[in-house]
Design a protein around this motif. Structure first.
Motif, PDB file in Angstrom:
ATOM      1  N   GLU A 130       0.841  -1.205   0.000  1.00  0.00           N
ATOM      2  CA  GLU A 130       0.000   0.000   0.000  1.00  0.00           C
ATOM      3  C   GLU A 130       0.880   1.262   0.000  1.00  0.00           C
ATOM      4  O   GLU A 130       0.551   2.255  -0.664  1.00  0.00           O
ATOM      5  N   ALA A 131       1.966   1.207   0.726  1.00  0.00           N
ATOM      6  CA  ALA A 131       2.884   2.357   0.753  1.00  0.00           C
ATOM      7  C   ALA A 131       3.494   2.552  -0.628  1.00  0.00           C
ATOM      8  O   ALA A 131       3.618   3.708  -1.110  1.00  0.00           O
ATOM      9  N   ALA A 132       3.853   1.480  -1.290  1.00  0.00           N
ATOM     10  CA  ALA A 132       4.423   1.592  -2.643  1.00  0.00           C
ATOM     11  C   ALA A 132       3.385   2.145  -3.590  1.00  0.00           C
ATOM     12  O   ALA A 132       3.702   2.974  -4.489  1.00  0.00           O
ATOM     13  N   LEU A 133       2.116   1.762  -3.432  1.00  0.00           N
ATOM     14  CA  LEU A 133       1.026   2.261  -4.287  1.00  0.00           C
ATOM     15  C   LEU A 133       0.838   3.738  -4.059  1.00  0.00           C
ATOM     16  O   LEU A 133       0.677   4.504  -5.026  1.00  0.00           O
ATOM     17  N   ARG A 134       0.879   4.187  -2.858  1.00  0.00           N
ATOM     18  CA  ARG A 134       0.705   5.619  -2.550  1.00  0.00           C
ATOM     19  C   ARG A 134       1.863   6.428  -3.166  1.00  0.00           C
ATOM     20  O   ARG A 134       1.646   7.510  -3.726  1.00  0.00           O
ATOM     21  N   ARG A 135       3.056   5.892  -3.058  1.00  0.00           N
ATOM     22  CA  ARG A 135       4.210   6.586  -3.618  1.00  0.00           C
ATOM     23  C   ARG A 135       4.079   6.689  -5.133  1.00  0.00           C
ATOM     24  O   ARG A 135       4.428   7.689  -5.746  1.00  0.00           O
ATOM     25  N   ALA A 136       3.557   5.622  -5.718  1.00  0.00           N
ATOM     26  CA  ALA A 136       3.426   5.624  -7.185  1.00  0.00           C
ATOM     27  C   ALA A 136       2.369   6.616  -7.616  1.00  0.00           C
ATOM     28  O   ALA A 136       2.477   7.210  -8.701  1.00  0.00           O
ATOM     29  N   ARG A 137       1.354   6.861  -6.852  1.00  0.00           N
ATOM     30  CA  ARG A 137       0.294   7.798  -7.215  1.00  0.00           C
ATOM     31  C   ARG A 137       0.758   9.236  -7.000  1.00  0.00           C
ATOM     32  O   ARG A 137       0.227  10.129  -7.648  1.00  0.00           O
ATOM     33  N   ASP A 138       1.662   9.471  -6.156  1.00  0.00           N
ATOM     34  CA  ASP A 138       2.101  10.848  -5.873  1.00  0.00           C
ATOM     35  C   ASP A 138       3.023  11.336  -6.887  1.00  0.00           C
ATOM     36  O   ASP A 138       3.549  11.276  -7.774  1.00  0.00           O
TER      37      ASP A 138
END
Length: 138
Positions: A130-138
């Motif tokens: 989930e942290a990697a997904l958030r980073r990818a969206r930012d």
């Protein structure tokens, strides 16, 4: 007609009535016969024979009672052995069941621990993803 004495023609008073007149209980005919036979001389050989027969009968009765007691005791012991055997089988089965139940409980606890370990691993993995997904969206 002159009055005759009827008592002269009648037999003497029966023993029952005679005893009632004296205030004593009436004697039975058997008792009267027994009294007559006791006046005979005692036959020592017959007396000894009767005593021996009585003793033999007493011994026979004692032996019979002893046999019955032995048979009863043997039966009681046989039943007790059957009870002991059944109790031993029950005790053994209870020990085996308790051992199996303990093994199942240990398996349940081990699976629960593995499940908790897996849940902790998944929570950590999910958080990382989930942290990697958030980073990818930012």
């Amino acid at each position: 007609m002159e009055p005759t004495d009827l008592s002269a023609n009648m037999p003497s008073c029966p023993p029952i009535l005679a005893a009632a007149d004296q205030g004593k209980p009436p004697a039975s005919r058997k008792a009267q016969k027994a009294k007559k036979s006791s006046s005979r001389p005692v036959d020592k050989a017959a007396e000894r024979k009767a005593a021996l027969a009585y003793e033999r009968e007493q011994r026979r009765g004692e032996l019979e009672r002893a046999k019955e007691e032995a048979a009863w005791q043997k039966d009681r012991e046989r039943r007790q052995q059957a009870v002991d055997k059944a109790q031993a089988a029950l005790d053994k089965a209870e020990r085996e069941q308790a051992k199996r139940a303990a093994a199942i409980q240990a398996e349940i606890e081990a699976r629960e621990k593995r499940s908790q370990t897996e849940q902790a691993r998944w929570d950590k993995e999910k958080g990382r993803l989930e942290a990697a997904l958030r980073r990818a969206r930012d």
